[in-house]
Design an enzyme around this catalytic site. Sequence first.
Site, mmCIF file in Angstrom:
data_model
loop_
_atom_site.group_PDB
_atom_site.id
_atom_site.type_symbol
_atom_site.label_atom_id
_atom_site.label_comp_id
_atom_site.label_asym_id
_atom_site.label_seq_id
_atom_site.Cartn_x
_atom_site.Cartn_y
_atom_site.Cartn_z
ATOM 1 N N GLY A 127 0.805 -1.221 0.000
ATOM 2 C CA GLY A 127 0.000 0.000 0.000
ATOM 3 C C GLY A 127 0.837 1.269 0.000
ATOM 4 O O GLY A 127 2.023 1.242 -0.294
ATOM 5 N N TYR A 128 0.186 2.397 0.330
ATOM 6 C CA TYR A 128 0.764 3.727 0.185
ATOM 7 C C TYR A 128 1.277 3.862 -1.256
ATOM 8 O O TYR A 128 2.432 4.154 -1.512
ATOM 9 C CB TYR A 128 1.872 3.988 1.218
ATOM 10 N N HIS B 71 2.166 4.469 -5.172
ATOM 11 C CA HIS B 71 2.769 5.568 -5.934
ATOM 12 C C HIS B 71 2.928 5.119 -7.388
ATOM 13 O O HIS B 71 2.429 4.043 -7.767
ATOM 14 C CB HIS B 71 4.104 5.971 -5.310
ATOM 15 N N GLY C 240 5.322 3.872 -8.988
ATOM 16 C CA GLY C 240 5.961 2.561 -9.170
ATOM 17 C C GLY C 240 4.931 1.445 -9.143
ATOM 18 O O GLY C 240 4.910 0.562 -10.018
ATOM 19 N N HIS C 241 4.042 1.501 -8.152
ATOM 20 C CA HIS C 241 2.965 0.513 -8.085
ATOM 21 C C HIS C 241 2.050 0.641 -9.306
ATOM 22 O O HIS C 241 1.583 -0.361 -9.851
ATOM 23 C CB HIS C 241 2.127 0.717 -6.818
ATOM 24 N N ASP D 297 12.968 -3.911 -6.259
ATOM 25 C CA ASP D 297 13.297 -4.928 -5.260
ATOM 26 C C ASP D 297 13.824 -6.151 -6.013
ATOM 27 O O ASP D 297 13.167 -7.188 -6.088
ATOM 28 C CB ASP D 297 12.058 -5.264 -4.441
ATOM 29 N N ARG E 297 8.693 4.554 1.318
ATOM 30 C CA ARG E 297 9.536 5.026 2.422
ATOM 31 C C ARG E 297 10.146 6.407 2.152
ATOM 32 O O ARG E 297 10.685 7.014 3.080
ATOM 33 C CB ARG E 297 10.650 4.018 2.718
HETATM 34 P P1 AMP Z 1 5.886 -2.492 -1.748
HETATM 35 O O1 AMP Z 1 4.506 -1.934 -1.575
HETATM 36 O O2 AMP Z 1 6.968 -1.530 -1.434
HETATM 37 O O3 AMP Z 1 6.043 -3.843 -1.088
HETATM 38 O O4 AMP Z 1 6.028 -2.771 -3.298
HETATM 39 C C1 AMP Z 1 5.104 -3.565 -3.991
HETATM 40 C C2 AMP Z 1 5.633 -3.858 -5.358
HETATM 41 O O5 AMP Z 1 5.850 -2.641 -6.067
HETATM 42 C C3 AMP Z 1 6.980 -4.597 -5.324
HETATM 43 O O6 AMP Z 1 6.984 -5.584 -6.340
HETATM 44 C C4 AMP Z 1 7.955 -3.495 -5.613
HETATM 45 O O7 AMP Z 1 9.141 -3.949 -6.226
HETATM 46 C C5 AMP Z 1 7.172 -2.626 -6.571
HETATM 47 N N1 AMP Z 1 7.719 -1.268 -6.582
HETATM 48 C C6 AMP Z 1 7.883 -0.443 -5.518
HETATM 49 N N2 AMP Z 1 8.487 0.697 -5.902
HETATM 50 C C7 AMP Z 1 8.726 0.593 -7.227
HETATM 51 C C8 AMP Z 1 9.341 1.441 -8.205
HETATM 52 N N3 AMP Z 1 9.840 2.621 -7.888
HETATM 53 N N4 AMP Z 1 9.412 0.991 -9.468
HETATM 54 C C9 AMP Z 1 8.929 -0.232 -9.809
HETATM 55 N N5 AMP Z 1 8.338 -1.071 -8.941
HETATM 56 C C10 AMP Z 1 8.239 -0.670 -7.664
#
Ligand code: AMP
Length: 280
Positions: free
Chosen positions: A31-32, A34, A36-37, A149, A186
């Site tokens: 969640g949260y 952006h 990227g998601h 990641d 973050r």
């Molecule tokens: P998280 O919510 O941080 O666990 O991320 C969820 C998914 O979004 C994971 O597969 C991350 O690798 C992907 N993700 C997070 N930030 C980015 C980004 N800047 N660019 C591409 N994928 C991202």
Amino acid sequence: MYIVHTIQDIRKLVSVWKAEGLTIGFVPTMGYLHEGHAALLQQARQENDRVVLSIFVNPSQFGPQEDLDSYPRDIKADTKLASANGVDAMFVPTVDELYVDPKTSVHIQDLSATLCGVSRPIHFTGVCTVVTKLFNIINPDRAYFGEKDAQQLAIIRKLVVDLNIPVDIVGVPIVREPDGLARSSRNTYLSPDERKAATVLYKAILEGKRMVEAQRDASVLIAAMTHIIDEEPLARIDYISIVDQYTMQPVEQVEGAVLVAMAVYIGHTRLIDNFSYDPS
Ligand code: AMP
């Protein structure tokens, strides 16, 4: 868009879609949300008939001194972003819904012992366990993970092979801010000064990318990237490492496909970044 909180309800929804012969793309997140998601959701939208997004801040992947309690949450904004990106169902379970006195975990050897696994020893077991559970609950055709990641992505690719989980794992390129900082939930922890300092990660990435074309000695590349980070007073390196793209084990020479990865503290905030390189 459906918003579903229970395992039973998401299973019911997905089974109706599957009975209609529709394909399911799955994007697991904490969640949260952006940009990227959003990139993951957009790719899932293009490649599948239905898109399921999960939002779950998974306690088992946080160490005792980590930011589980302070991890940012905004379900209202997430719902908006999900809906705008064509999500069909948002699965938002509580901790009690997913974990009922668990005695089982999924541990991946070797790939979890390097890079982020050194300073976060239980992290990838938590990730592998929750992702396996989510795959079993949602039963997607494809699942989308960010290259940001990269160790997680390599681990999930190996996990589905080792455990014969019939899901295609799709990697999505890193989405960055205009100044190069990789987007991350973050980043919200950074003060204005720290936010400026955080661009040093991308500077080091660019220098590594430039140098690797002519320089194949991993220690020389790491030294050059270390030097750039060390010039920023607010930055403290956790690791900078060059590993084999598949095994995640350190290499001395860049001969096959590698991942050049780093984790750097900016103040108290731990940020990660990386690039992949294949000399062939
Ligand atoms: P998280 O919510 O941080 O666990 O991320 C969820 C998914 O979004 C994971 O597969 C991350 O690798 C992907 N993700 C997070 N930030 C980015 C980004 N800047 N660019 C591409 N994928 C991202």
